[in-house]
Design a protein around this motif. Structure first.
Motif, PDB file in Angstrom:
ATOM      1  N   MET A   1      55.738  81.817 -43.317  1.00 10.66           N
ATOM      2  CA  MET A   1      56.129  82.018 -41.919  1.00 10.66           C
ATOM      3  C   MET A   1      55.797  83.451 -41.484  1.00 10.66           C
ATOM      4  SD  MET A   1      59.825  81.575 -40.130  1.00 10.66           S
ATOM      5  CE  MET A   1      60.067  79.905 -40.717  1.00 10.66           C
ATOM      6  N   ARG A   2      55.164  83.570 -40.314  1.00 10.03           N
ATOM      7  CA  ARG A   2      54.846  84.897 -39.803  1.00 10.03           C
ATOM      8  C   ARG A   2      56.117  85.579 -39.296  1.00 10.03           C
ATOM      9  NH1 ARG A   2      49.456  84.079 -36.121  1.00 10.03           N
ATOM     10  NH2 ARG A   2      48.327  82.706 -37.538  1.00 10.03           N
ATOM     11  N   PRO A   3      56.152  86.895 -39.385  1.00  9.46           N
ATOM     12  CA  PRO A   3      57.339  87.619 -38.893  1.00  9.46           C
ATOM     13  C   PRO A   3      57.662  87.283 -37.445  1.00  9.46           C
ATOM     14  CG  PRO A   3      55.882  89.102 -40.091  1.00  9.46           C
ATOM     15  CD  PRO A   3      55.162  87.799 -39.992  1.00  9.46           C
ATOM     16  N   ALA A   4      56.638  87.215 -36.587  1.00 11.15           N
ATOM     17  CA  ALA A   4      56.876  86.929 -35.173  1.00 11.15           C
ATOM     18  C   ALA A   4      57.494  85.544 -34.988  1.00 11.15           C
ATOM     19  CB  ALA A   4      55.572  87.024 -34.390  1.00 11.15           C
ATOM     20  N   VAL A   5      57.075  84.600 -35.834  1.00 12.41           N
ATOM     21  CA  VAL A   5      57.628  83.245 -35.753  1.00 12.41           C
ATOM     22  C   VAL A   5      59.105  83.251 -36.125  1.00 12.41           C
ATOM     23  CG1 VAL A   5      57.533  80.941 -36.800  1.00 12.41           C
ATOM     24  CG2 VAL A   5      55.421  82.089 -36.158  1.00 12.41           C
ATOM     25  N   ALA A   6      59.437  84.003 -37.171  1.00 16.91           N
ATOM     26  CA  ALA A   6      60.840  84.088 -37.596  1.00 16.91           C
ATOM     27  C   ALA A   6      61.700  84.660 -36.479  1.00 16.91           C
ATOM     28  CB  ALA A   6      60.953  84.955 -38.851  1.00 16.91           C
TER      29      ALA A   6
END
Lengths: 140, 140
Positions: free
Chosen positions: B82-87
């Motif tokens: 999971m990408r940081p921005a998605v989290a």
């Protein structure tokens, strides 16, 4: 532009191509993969094409150039998961994917790479080959 | 309709989601994955979402139902990459992906599954809850 993710599993980088390869995507993948090989020191690349319905000459060339780039960076490439129909079409089109090794699935591809690697490590300069190095004959 | 390929690596099924999930694709993936778990007897599912820019409530529900289906078929699920921005977006949207375990990348996800599995095998009925952690056995 879509990017193809590169997954590291042990000493292998795994790429699963699921989208139609266009010029930019292909170039980006080559660049990303080269970067990851250098960053991780991985010695093998497995490219899964089981999602592809069609492998045309462009995809064929892309795969070949990925294999060549990886080879220069000391990593072997195996293409896995080719559908039977794709294989038939490839041959009908006269494309035989020269210089690309294939395996039926990811597991067999990883085995092939591990075997290849252990042979290379045992015999790094290919000294035990049957044929001794052919002397270079200068052209007259 | 596009299909998401499922790759078998040892005792793990690896799914790399790279396309926008629509209703049909999601249902097909659930069905394919359930079939593959039964056919292969795999005990772990790793879902890589590193290619996704957005995880909305539909994708969240899809991941949750895949995890539930796998659990019923005796396979654990880990979502990785999971990408940081998605989290950040997920939490802002109030979606916390209940019942889904996550790991940073495929390798850590596979380790988590192997550890989970060895605990389950050592202690199938959860009787010895205080026992020290069993050592991680790396998958070959």
């Amino acid at each position: 532009m879509e990017r193809v993710p590169i997954l590291k599993i042990g000493d292998i980088l795994l790429v699963s191509i699921q989208i139609d390869m266009e010029d930019q995507t292909a170039l980006q993948l080559q660049e990303d993969l080269a970067d990851r090989i250098v960053a991780t020191g991985c010695h093998g690349v497995v490219i899964d094409i089981s999602a592809l319905d069609i492998v045309d000459s462009f995809v064929g060339r892309t795969l070949a150039s990925i294999a060549s780039i990886s080879k220069v960076l000391d990593a072997d490439t195996v293409v896995v998961g080719m559908r039977p129909a794709v294989a038939i079409t490839l041959v009908e089109l006269g494309l035989s994917l020269p210089g690309i090794r294939t395996a039926l699935n990811v597991e067999l591809g990883m085995e092939l790479l591990a075997r290849q690697r252990s042979e290379d490590v045992d015999d790094p300069f290919g000294e035990d080959e049957d044929d001794p190095e052919t002397p270079v004959v200068p052209t007259p």
